[in-house]
Design a protein around this motif. Structure first.
Motif, short mmCIF file in Angstrom:
data_model
loop_
_atom_site.label_atom_id
_atom_site.label_comp_id
_atom_site.label_asym_id
_atom_site.label_seq_id
_atom_site.Cartn_x
_atom_site.Cartn_y
_atom_site.Cartn_z
N TYR A 100 43.40 -42.38 -54.88
CA TYR A 100 42.37 -42.23 -53.86
C TYR A 100 42.88 -41.68 -52.53
N GLY A 101 44.15 -41.34 -52.43
CA GLY A 101 44.64 -40.85 -51.16
C GLY A 101 46.15 -40.80 -51.09
N LYS A 102 46.69 -40.98 -49.89
CA LYS A 102 48.14 -40.91 -49.73
C LYS A 102 48.61 -41.81 -48.60
N ASN A 103 49.89 -42.14 -48.65
CA ASN A 103 50.56 -42.96 -47.66
C ASN A 103 51.70 -42.18 -47.02
N PHE A 104 51.93 -42.45 -45.73
CA PHE A 104 53.09 -41.88 -45.04
C PHE A 104 53.70 -42.97 -44.18
N PHE A 105 55.02 -43.14 -44.31
CA PHE A 105 55.75 -44.12 -43.51
C PHE A 105 57.04 -43.48 -43.02
N SER A 106 57.36 -43.68 -41.74
CA SER A 106 58.56 -43.08 -41.16
C SER A 106 59.15 -44.00 -40.10
N VAL A 107 60.48 -44.11 -40.10
CA VAL A 107 61.18 -44.87 -39.07
C VAL A 107 62.28 -44.01 -38.48
N ASP A 108 62.26 -43.82 -37.17
CA ASP A 108 63.33 -43.14 -36.45
C ASP A 108 64.22 -44.18 -35.78
N LEU A 109 65.53 -44.00 -35.88
CA LEU A 109 66.50 -44.75 -35.10
C LEU A 109 67.13 -43.76 -34.12
N LEU A 110 66.81 -43.92 -32.84
CA LEU A 110 67.21 -42.96 -31.81
C LEU A 110 68.32 -43.56 -30.96
N MET A 111 69.43 -42.84 -30.86
CA MET A 111 70.60 -43.31 -30.12
C MET A 111 70.90 -42.33 -29.00
N SER A 112 70.69 -42.78 -27.75
CA SER A 112 70.83 -41.93 -26.58
C SER A 112 72.25 -41.95 -26.03
N SER A 113 72.60 -40.89 -25.29
CA SER A 113 73.84 -40.89 -24.53
C SER A 113 73.69 -41.80 -23.32
N GLY A 139 50.67 -52.38 -53.91
CA GLY A 139 50.28 -52.23 -55.31
C GLY A 139 50.05 -50.79 -55.69
N THR A 140 49.41 -50.02 -54.80
CA THR A 140 49.10 -48.63 -55.16
C THR A 140 50.35 -47.78 -55.23
N SER A 141 51.39 -48.12 -54.43
CA SER A 141 52.62 -47.30 -54.47
C SER A 141 53.28 -47.36 -55.84
N GLN A 142 53.07 -48.47 -56.57
CA GLN A 142 53.66 -48.58 -57.89
C GLN A 142 52.96 -47.65 -58.88
N ALA A 143 51.74 -47.22 -58.55
CA ALA A 143 51.00 -46.32 -59.43
C ALA A 143 50.87 -44.94 -58.80
N ALA A 144 51.85 -44.55 -57.98
CA ALA A 144 51.78 -43.27 -57.27
C ALA A 144 51.80 -42.10 -58.25
N ASP A 167 40.93 -40.11 -49.40
CA ASP A 167 40.27 -38.85 -49.73
C ASP A 167 38.88 -39.17 -50.29
N PHE A 168 37.82 -38.85 -49.53
CA PHE A 168 36.46 -39.19 -49.94
C PHE A 168 36.07 -38.52 -51.25
N GLY A 169 36.56 -37.30 -51.49
CA GLY A 169 36.26 -36.61 -52.73
C GLY A 169 36.82 -37.33 -53.94
N LYS A 170 38.05 -37.86 -53.80
CA LYS A 170 38.65 -38.59 -54.91
C LYS A 170 37.93 -39.91 -55.15
N ILE A 171 37.48 -40.55 -54.09
CA ILE A 171 36.77 -41.81 -54.24
C ILE A 171 35.41 -41.59 -54.91
N ALA A 172 34.68 -40.54 -54.47
CA ALA A 172 33.34 -40.27 -54.99
C ALA A 172 33.35 -39.51 -56.30
N GLY A 173 34.49 -38.91 -56.65
CA GLY A 173 34.57 -38.11 -57.86
C GLY A 173 33.84 -36.78 -57.76
N LYS A 174 33.77 -36.21 -56.54
CA LYS A 174 33.15 -34.91 -56.37
C LYS A 174 33.81 -34.19 -55.21
N SER A 175 33.56 -32.90 -55.11
CA SER A 175 34.21 -32.08 -54.10
C SER A 175 33.43 -32.08 -52.78
N TYR A 176 34.15 -32.21 -51.68
CA TYR A 176 33.57 -32.05 -50.35
C TYR A 176 34.16 -30.81 -49.66
#
Length: 288
Positions: A67-80, A23-28, A105-114
């Motif tokens: 409130y933060g960020k997402n990271f997703f990664s997929v490697d397809l590794l093909m060996s000799s 759901g949050t990715s749609q509001a990125a 990000d705690f600062g974004k959640i709390a609405g103040k700077s850390y």
């Protein structure tokens, strides 16, 4: 609580988290998706003395929301064929390796700077690693959950540093003996990890990107042997060639990459040359 029960509990929490991020990715607020290719001839695998050639195709997505960020990664590794797909095979092993991280990000959640000193923000990271490999001796089926605090540094681009607890298990299968090992959970251990992407310009647009993982030993392995602490540093210098071909900024990148991985997957490199990799690579990326 038993290690397996803790792993199941953490996996359930992450499943709920992954569902919420749909759901949050749609509001990125921002996002970057890329396809990349890298190639090297000096890859190493534990208990294999050969220099292995690998072609690697990657799909990555990173996005930021309220409130933060997402990271997703997929490697397809093909060996000799020097990393064979099974005992006696003339074809190389194939591997899929997926990584997901969600940073609040705690600062974004709390609405103040850390912020303090060089640190612009404080947060927490949850995530998992998941792999499946077809090879002769181990056929890894790694399942790993991570969680811990994160510091976000005030640099051009980004630099995030986390201290994470790791719950890891595996269930190897040997094609040499045709025997499977029941899924085994390692001792809970820790990882100091950093990820960065820092742009700079020397007349052409460049960036210094990568990650570094320092992982403590994880107790005994599935076969009763000891494990060793790991150092895995993967870094690249990338040239943004987009402007030279009339494309938008950061669309096409090419560069060189280097990975140093000592005691790979916790295997001690004493009398085991393949357990430490020193791997130069070439890399190309398309961002959309």
């Amino acid at each position: 609580m038993p290690r397996r029960s803790r792993l199941i509990r953490c996996t359930a929490v992450l499943a709920l988290l992954a569902a919420s991020t749909v759901g949050t990715s749609q509001a990125a607020d921002w996002s970057d998706t890329s396809l990349s290719y890298r190639y090297g001839t000096k890859f190493a695998e534990p208990f294999n003395d050969n220099d292995i050639t690998k072609n690697i195709v990657n799909f990555s997505h990173v996005s930021g929301y309220k409130y933060g960020k997402n990271f997703f990664s997929v490697d397809l590794l093909m060996s000799s064929n020097l990393d064979p797909s099974s005992a006696g095979s003339n074809s190389g092993a194939h591997e899929a390796y997926a990584v997901y991280r969600h940073t609040l990000d705690f600062g974004k959640i709390a609405g103040k700077s850390y912020a303090f000193g060089p640190v612009r923000g404080v947060g927490a990271t949850l995530g998992f690693d998941y792999n499946s490999k077809t090879d002769a001796g181990y056929n890894s089926k790694k399942r790993m959950v991570v969680a811990g605090p994160t510091l976000m540094f005030d640099v051009p681009g980004f630099l995030d540093v986390s201290v994470l607890a790791i719950w890891e298990s595996n269930a190897p299968y040997s094609t040499f003996t045709n025997q499977a090992t029941p899924r085994y959970s390692y001792k809970t251990h820790a990882m100091l990890t950093g990820a960065w992407g820092i742009p700079f310009d020397i007349g052409i647009p460049l960036s210094f990107e990568g990650y570094a993982n320092f992982i403590t030993a994880k107790g005994t392995n599935e076969f009763g042997g000891g494990t060793a602490p790991e150092t895995n540093i993967d870094m690249q210098i990338m040239y943004d060639m987009s402007g030279a071909i009339g494309a938008g900024k950061n669309t096409f990148k090419v560069g060189v990459e280097y990975q140093y991985w000592k005691n790979k997957f916790g295997n001690p490199d004493r009398n085991n040359n393949g357990a430490t990799a020193r791997t130069p690579m070439v890399r190309a990326e398309y961002h959309f």
